[in-house]
Design a protein around this motif. Sequence first.
Motif, PDB file in Angstrom:
ATOM      1  N   GLY A 172       0.788  -1.229   0.181  1.00 35.35           N
ATOM      2  CA  GLY A 172       0.141   0.021  -0.068  1.00 35.35           C
ATOM      3  C   GLY A 172       0.756   1.393  -0.005  1.00 35.35           C
ATOM      4  N   VAL A 173       0.143   2.362   0.358  1.00 37.00           N
ATOM      5  CA  VAL A 173       1.014   3.814   0.327  1.00 37.00           C
ATOM      6  C   VAL A 173       0.893   4.160   1.715  1.00 37.00           C
ATOM      7  CG1 VAL A 173       0.851   6.021  -0.450  1.00 37.00           C
ATOM      8  CG2 VAL A 173      -0.378   4.152  -1.988  1.00 37.00           C
ATOM      9  N   PRO A 174       2.230   4.206   2.184  1.00 42.18           N
ATOM     10  CA  PRO A 174       2.552   4.900   3.637  1.00 42.18           C
ATOM     11  C   PRO A 174       2.215   6.200   3.783  1.00 42.18           C
ATOM     12  CG  PRO A 174       4.785   4.559   2.501  1.00 42.18           C
ATOM     13  CD  PRO A 174       3.873   4.216   1.551  1.00 42.18           C
ATOM     14  N   ALA A 175       1.273   6.534   4.703  1.00 43.87           N
ATOM     15  CA  ALA A 175       0.636   7.993   4.690  1.00 43.87           C
ATOM     16  C   ALA A 175       0.452   8.407   6.435  1.00 43.87           C
ATOM     17  CB  ALA A 175      -0.808   7.915   3.919  1.00 43.87           C
ATOM     18  N   VAL A 176       0.772   9.846   6.416  1.00 45.51           N
ATOM     19  CA  VAL A 176       0.749  10.094   7.795  1.00 45.51           C
ATOM     20  C   VAL A 176      -0.018  11.566   7.252  1.00 45.51           C
ATOM     21  CG1 VAL A 176       2.617  11.485   7.512  1.00 45.51           C
ATOM     22  CG2 VAL A 176       1.522  11.288   9.726  1.00 45.51           C
ATOM     23  N   GLY A 177      -1.121  12.057   8.234  1.00 42.35           N
ATOM     24  CA  GLY A 177      -1.801  13.227   7.776  1.00 42.35           C
ATOM     25  C   GLY A 177      -2.376  13.980   9.047  1.00 42.35           C
ATOM     26  N   VAL A 178      -2.770  15.224   9.047  1.00 40.34           N
ATOM     27  CA  VAL A 178      -3.202  16.135   9.833  1.00 40.34           C
ATOM     28  C   VAL A 178      -4.696  16.385   9.375  1.00 40.34           C
ATOM     29  CG1 VAL A 178      -2.971  18.135  11.190  1.00 40.34           C
ATOM     30  CG2 VAL A 178      -1.130  16.777  10.267  1.00 40.34           C
ATOM     31  N   LYS A 261       4.930   3.829  -3.095  1.00 39.45           N
ATOM     32  CA  LYS A 261       3.831   2.766  -3.008  1.00 39.45           C
ATOM     33  C   LYS A 261       4.836   1.468  -2.828  1.00 39.45           C
ATOM     34  CE  LYS A 261       0.093   0.332  -5.303  1.00 39.45           C
ATOM     35  NZ  LYS A 261      -0.930   0.467  -6.322  1.00 39.45           N
ATOM     36  N   GLU A 262       4.325   0.398  -1.713  1.00 42.06           N
ATOM     37  CA  GLU A 262       5.016  -0.794  -1.703  1.00 42.06           C
ATOM     38  C   GLU A 262       4.016  -1.897  -2.419  1.00 42.06           C
ATOM     39  OE1 GLU A 262       5.654  -3.743   2.040  1.00 42.06           O
ATOM     40  OE2 GLU A 262       6.886  -1.830   2.078  1.00 42.06           O
ATOM     41  N   GLU A 263       4.338  -2.624  -3.161  1.00 42.04           N
ATOM     42  CA  GLU A 263       3.850  -3.640  -3.674  1.00 42.04           C
ATOM     43  C   GLU A 263       3.353  -4.734  -2.888  1.00 42.04           C
ATOM     44  OE1 GLU A 263       2.029  -3.255  -6.822  1.00 42.04           O
ATOM     45  OE2 GLU A 263       3.392  -1.306  -6.982  1.00 42.04           O
ATOM     46  N   THR A 264       1.976  -5.414  -3.076  1.00 42.06           N
ATOM     47  CA  THR A 264       1.764  -6.506  -2.233  1.00 42.06           C
ATOM     48  C   THR A 264       2.736  -7.792  -2.446  1.00 42.06           C
ATOM     49  OG1 THR A 264      -0.611  -5.892  -2.692  1.00 42.06           O
ATOM     50  CG2 THR A 264      -0.260  -8.209  -1.829  1.00 42.06           C
ATOM     51  N   LYS A 265       2.977  -8.378  -1.281  1.00 41.76           N
ATOM     52  CA  LYS A 265       3.721  -9.602  -1.328  1.00 41.76           C
ATOM     53  C   LYS A 265       3.064 -10.610  -0.859  1.00 41.76           C
ATOM     54  CE  LYS A 265       7.938  -6.663   0.045  1.00 41.76           C
ATOM     55  NZ  LYS A 265       8.681  -6.410   1.101  1.00 41.76           N
TER      56      LYS A 265
END
Length: 336
Positions: A172-178, A261-265
């Motif tokens: 998935g996509v590593p994400a951090v938000g406010v 983005k990190e692909e599914t393993k």
Amino acid sequence: MYMHNTPNKAMQVTALALVLLLSGCDWFSKKGTAGAPEKVGTKEVVSGEAVIATMGGKPVLTVKEFEERFEQLLAGQPQLRAMMQYMPDLKLDVAKSLVSQSVIDKYITDGGLDKSEEYKNDLEQARSQAQKIVNVKHFRKACEKSVTADEVKKYYDEHKDEHPELLLSRGGVPAVGVSFDKEADAKAFQAKVAGKNAEEFKKAAEAEKLGSKVRNFGFVNAQSLGMDAALRDKIVAFKRAATDLIKVNDKTFWVVNVGAKEETKYRPFEEVKAGLEKFLANHKMEEAMEQKLEELKAKYDVKIMEEILKPVAEEQADNAKDEADVKEQTPAAKPA
């Protein structure tokens, strides 16, 4: 992790209960006639055969019969074979259980308890239920289907995302938000964190006294739960690392920092091939059973009067009215 050497008592109890069930096969054996060879359970005692236990001077359990019963037990509960090293008294406990069953059998017969109507009814119900279980077993066996290697590989390629056990990581996509309530505030913060990485993004939020509003989403993918679906889908749509403003609705705005983005393993096909083959074979068998049942229902002219089991419209209306009346009659709770 190493297991303690103390025998697993719960496992022993289960094992012995199963032994008693196995001995129940004697229900279906015909009683011997006068002068017939002496038997232990349903097995004829051969002269000179080693005997484990006697009752009234007569053999009730031979080594041969015990070994046969014990192998039946291990075949039905394969994990017991691996557990035997932790259960040194298992064979003795199983033998004692078999002997106890013989004692119970004799008590029932000698006391004439098997002549009562209740006993006969219970036995007939047990026989009927056992026969149904065996019938289903053999019906399933008749519907067994084979699966080719190509079918297994094709299923793996097309459905591996549907089985969590085939995944090592969903990626998935590593994400951090406010989060912000006002778009203007969100835009102002976005300008301050443009071009920053995730750690710098979080430090900037803390410097702006926004630490309580920071949320680390981890890896976001299409199956991620616990977050707004619109926000999730927009994060997943990112093609590269970036910091952007996402509008969820008129009162919810997120400034998010996303990484590459990190692909599914997935687990290697060879590692899961055997399990998938069993899964597919069972699935095909169940489909074949359903199809066969429908064919047999047509052949045997089966009709199910479903309307008898379904409430009629009037009854449903009455039930709804009764529920409404109960609600009207129930006094409202007074405020404390």
